[in-house]
Design a protein around this motif. Structure first.
Motif, PDB file in Angstrom:
ATOM      1  N   TYR A   1       0.819  -1.219   0.000  1.00 39.03           N
ATOM      2  CA  TYR A   1       0.000   0.000   0.000  1.00 39.03           C
ATOM      3  C   TYR A   1       0.849   1.263   0.000  1.00 39.03           C
ATOM      4  CZ  TYR A   1      -4.325  -2.444   0.001  1.00 39.03           C
ATOM      5  OH  TYR A   1      -5.383  -3.222  -0.410  1.00 39.03           O
TER       6      TYR A   1
ATOM      7  N   LYS B   1       1.267   1.567  -3.643  1.00 36.35           N
ATOM      8  CA  LYS B   1       0.007   1.995  -4.262  1.00 36.35           C
ATOM      9  C   LYS B   1      -0.204   3.498  -4.100  1.00 36.35           C
ATOM     10  CE  LYS B   1      -2.660  -2.325  -3.877  1.00 36.35           C
ATOM     11  NZ  LYS B   1      -3.032  -2.469  -5.298  1.00 36.35           N
TER      12      LYS B   1
ATOM     13  N   LYS C   1     -11.145   4.458  -1.860  1.00 40.39           N
ATOM     14  CA  LYS C   1     -11.162   3.104  -2.427  1.00 40.39           C
ATOM     15  C   LYS C   1      -9.950   2.306  -1.956  1.00 40.39           C
ATOM     16  CE  LYS C   1     -13.681   4.482  -6.600  1.00 40.39           C
ATOM     17  NZ  LYS C   1     -13.575   4.716  -8.066  1.00 40.39           N
ATOM     18  N   LEU C   2      -8.797   2.965  -1.886  1.00 41.42           N
ATOM     19  CA  LEU C   2      -7.602   2.278  -1.395  1.00 41.42           C
ATOM     20  C   LEU C   2      -7.771   1.866   0.065  1.00 41.42           C
ATOM     21  CD1 LEU C   2      -4.653   4.331  -2.955  1.00 41.42           C
ATOM     22  CD2 LEU C   2      -5.302   1.977  -3.476  1.00 41.42           C
TER      23      LEU C   2
ATOM     24  N   ASN D   1     -10.076  -1.048   0.225  1.00 41.91           N
ATOM     25  CA  ASN D   1      -9.349  -2.233  -0.213  1.00 41.91           C
ATOM     26  C   ASN D   1      -8.447  -2.760   0.895  1.00 41.91           C
ATOM     27  OD1 ASN D   1      -6.799  -3.489  -1.813  1.00 41.91           O
ATOM     28  ND2 ASN D   1      -8.675  -3.743  -3.000  1.00 41.91           N
TER      29      ASN D   1
ATOM     30  N   ARG E   1      -8.447  -6.410   2.960  1.00 44.03           N
ATOM     31  CA  ARG E   1      -7.269  -7.261   3.166  1.00 44.03           C
ATOM     32  C   ARG E   1      -7.067  -7.551   4.654  1.00 44.03           C
ATOM     33  NH1 ARG E   1      -3.345  -6.793  -0.858  1.00 44.03           N
ATOM     34  NH2 ARG E   1      -2.077  -8.205   0.404  1.00 44.03           N
TER      35      ARG E   1
END
Length: 285
Positions: free
Chosen positions: A76, A79, A139-140, A143, A147
């Motif tokens: 992340y 990301k 959104k990240l 997500n 996880r």
């Protein structure tokens, strides 16, 4: 909490009060299960004093948590670097100039180009620019939450299978499960805060000045929309806002991930048999 840690606080906690506050954050179903395990453990004092020194020590699960959570954090981190690069490109001065000009946020009169926006148009500017970036960041975070939820389910199942052999060893897993829904609610509130923080800041920083400022070109005018002493080093204020927002969103995301890592490393260590009195009713009466 041990006697040593209590002395370090400089004041004495009221354990009954603290546990009452903690219980309010618990899932009611798991709270019932927790008290059943506590009652069962107290009903068999010989069981509480026999067995291995460490209770609820999930060695295999601990190793997985120590290895897998840092991998997720690195993923992340990458990301968000990609996220930052994407939005810096979208808010390049050429793109901002074109967008502001087409939507008549920057206009031209006899004295040159100037920036103007009513309260409604300022809101529209936010929703057509920064709000889209915030949505991507959310959104990240969603997500990441997925996880983490998968990891927690995996770790809790393995932990229970590995170490939950009697009532005493089921206390800590039940406590973790009872608090999990409150943890998810907190991370949801943190995620939702991104929109409020960014919108409030945008409305202050991008509000048109009272005195109309003119510029020779549309580009120079666009570069000065939202400009102030704090972001003067950037080519335009949208880039400065993006950089700050990415720092905040990435920091928040990694903070949440690190918190879960530390949580599981703490839980999976278990506790020593000498600390069982922390969970007994006698200590809270």
């Amino acid at each position: 909490m041990t006697g040593t840690s209590l002395l370090g606080l400089g004041f004495r906690l009221d354990r009954a009060s603290e546990l009452a506050n903690l219980s309010q954050a618990m899932d009611i179903r798991w709270s019932i299960a927790l008290y059943e395990h506590l009652d069962a453990a107290e009903a068999n004092p010989e069981e509480m004093m026999s067995g291995s020194e460490m209770i609820s020590n999930g060695k295999i699960a601990w190793k997985i948590a120590a290895e897998d959570f840092p991998i997720i954090l690195d993923e992340y981190r990458q990301k968000f670097e990609e996220f930052r690069a994407k939005w810096i490109q979208r808010f390049a001065t050429e793109e901002i100039t074109r967008m502001l000009s087409q939507n008549q946020y920057i206009l031209r009169d006899d004295n040159g180009w100037y920036y103007t926006a009513t309260a409604e148009k300022l809101r529209n500017l936010y929703f057509s620019t920064i709000h889209l970036m915030v949505g991507d960041a959310e959104k990240l975070l969603v997500n990441l939450s997925g996880r983490v939820e998968h990891m927690q389910d995996k770790l809790s199942r393995l932990w229970y299978k590995e170490s939950a052999v009697d009532a005493s060893s089921k206390i800590l897993p039940a406590l973790e499960a009872a608090l999990r829904s409150s943890e998810y609610a907190l991370t949801s509130r943190l995620r939702a805060s991104l929109a409020g923080v960014s919108r409030n800041r945008f409305m202050v920083e991008f509000k048109p000045p009272r005195d109309k400022r003119h510029f020779h070109t549309a580009r120079s005018c666009a570069k000065n929309v939202g400009a102030n002493n704090a972001n003067i080093a950037y080519e335009n204020a949208f880039l400065a806002f993006t950089d700050d927002f990415c720092d905040y969103a990435q920091g928040l995301t990694l903070f949440i991930g690190k918190w879960y890592l530390e949580k599981w490393l703490l839980y999976l260590r278990g506790f020593s048999r000498g600390q069982l009195d922390l969970f007994t009713h006698k200590t809270v009466g």
